[in-house]
Design a protein around this motif. Structure first.
Motif, PDB file in Angstrom:
ATOM      1  N   THR A   1      25.352  18.630 -26.483  1.00 30.91           N
ATOM      2  CA  THR A   1      25.532  19.890 -27.207  1.00 30.91           C
ATOM      3  C   THR A   1      24.523  20.939 -26.742  1.00 30.91           C
ATOM      4  N   SER A   2      23.298  20.500 -26.492  1.00 36.01           N
ATOM      5  CA  SER A   2      22.227  21.416 -26.092  1.00 36.01           C
ATOM      6  C   SER A   2      22.365  21.865 -24.651  1.00 36.01           C
TER       7      SER A   2
ATOM      8  N   PHE B   1      15.352  20.272 -27.737  1.00 36.42           N
ATOM      9  CA  PHE B   1      16.699  20.608 -27.259  1.00 36.42           C
ATOM     10  C   PHE B   1      16.723  22.000 -26.623  1.00 36.42           C
ATOM     11  N   HIS B   2      15.894  22.898 -27.132  1.00 32.98           N
ATOM     12  CA  HIS B   2      15.766  24.221 -26.526  1.00 32.98           C
ATOM     13  C   HIS B   2      15.068  24.115 -25.173  1.00 32.98           C
ATOM     14  N   VAL B   3      14.083  23.228 -25.091  1.00 28.98           N
ATOM     15  CA  VAL B   3      13.405  22.988 -23.815  1.00 28.98           C
ATOM     16  C   VAL B   3      14.402  22.476 -22.779  1.00 28.98           C
ATOM     17  N   ALA B   4      15.261  21.550 -23.189  1.00 33.75           N
ATOM     18  CA  ALA B   4      16.260  20.980 -22.272  1.00 33.75           C
ATOM     19  C   ALA B   4      17.222  22.049 -21.766  1.00 33.75           C
ATOM     20  N   MET B   5      17.669  22.903 -22.671  1.00 35.62           N
ATOM     21  CA  MET B   5      18.574  23.985 -22.260  1.00 35.62           C
ATOM     22  C   MET B   5      17.884  24.932 -21.285  1.00 35.62           C
ATOM     23  N   LEU B   6      16.664  25.354 -21.622  1.00 34.66           N
ATOM     24  CA  LEU B   6      15.948  26.301 -20.768  1.00 34.66           C
ATOM     25  C   LEU B   6      15.605  25.675 -19.417  1.00 34.66           C
TER      26      LEU B   6
ATOM     27  N   GLU C   1       6.882  28.644 -21.434  1.00 33.25           N
ATOM     28  CA  GLU C   1       7.755  29.793 -21.731  1.00 33.25           C
ATOM     29  C   GLU C   1       8.401  29.661 -23.107  1.00 33.25           C
ATOM     30  N   ILE C   2       8.818  28.461 -23.464  1.00 27.99           N
ATOM     31  CA  ILE C   2       9.380  28.240 -24.804  1.00 27.99           C
ATOM     32  C   ILE C   2       8.346  28.573 -25.859  1.00 27.99           C
ATOM     33  N   THR C   3       7.110  28.199 -25.614  1.00 24.59           N
ATOM     34  CA  THR C   3       6.036  28.500 -26.561  1.00 24.59           C
ATOM     35  C   THR C   3       5.862  30.007 -26.721  1.00 24.59           C
TER      36      THR C   3
END
Length: 202
Positions: A31-32, A109-114, A151-153
């Motif tokens: 999903t991510s 999951f946001h890390v995986a997408m990015l 970058e996510i941070t």
């Protein structure tokens, strides 16, 4: 549309890895990464495969087996990195309170997408893009993962500046946070592309 058996997908994964992954977690990963909806993966960890429509969106024959393996291995690679001395050093050398193993696990999951966006240098990557780089050794991309986590941070910190005040758990479940990430990354990618074109002209 032919539905895929998640049990068979996991059996294939276990042939190439010693790391265990559950069916719901694999569904969250797909999903991510495939659908670029990490907020749904975080907010609805069990319901994303409840019902025929939801299930067929995640587990179906239109998604190649190799893409499922990519998703599973990427998630496990991120988990492993969070436990490394390199990540510990990263947190110690950064003043942001958001850069911690606990926060990154919430945003995993946001890390995986990015990471996947950065890997292909485009937001609208496809399953064909994933297939084109296989087999992939994630150990060769630890520098990219490190930069993605930073970058996510930064993006999370920027998002949190907009009222109302929200917890990280709440932020991770919001669709507009995913949109915020994608829009900001798209701006950076377009800037890099323009600079590359200018360099070629020179």
């Amino acid at each position: 549309m032919v539905l895929r058996s998640p049990q068979k997908l996991l059996q294939e994964y276990w042939k190439t890895s010693e790391r265990i992954i559950s069916i719901p977690y694999l569904a969250q990963a797909v999903t991510s990464i495939v659908h670029r909806e990490p907020h749904i993966a975080r907010a609805r960890p069990t319901s994303i495969i409840k019902g025929d429509t939801n299930y067929s969106r995640v587990f179906n024959s239109l998604i190649p087996m190799e893409v499922y393996l990519f998703c599973a291995k990427l998630m496990k690679n991120i988990e492993l990195y969070i436990r490394t001395t390199d990540f510990s050093a990263l947190t110690q050398n950064n003043t942001s309170s958001l850069l911690s193993s606990g926060t990154i696990r919430i945003l995993i999951f946001h890390v995986a997408m990015l990471f996947t966006i950065k890997l292909f240098n485009k937001v609208n990557y496809t399953q064909r893009d994933v297939l084109s780089i296989l087999p992939i050794e994630f150990d060769d991309h630890q520098d990219l993962l490190r930069s993605v986590i930073l970058e996510i941070t930064e993006l999370t910190n920027s998002y949190l500046q907009t009222p109302p005040p929200l917890s990280i758990n709440t932020v991770a479940k919001r669709s507009d946070f995913t949109t915020f990430i994608i829009e900001n990354v798209l701006i950076k990618l377009e800037s890099v592309l323009r600079q590359s074109q200018l360099d070629e002209e020179d």
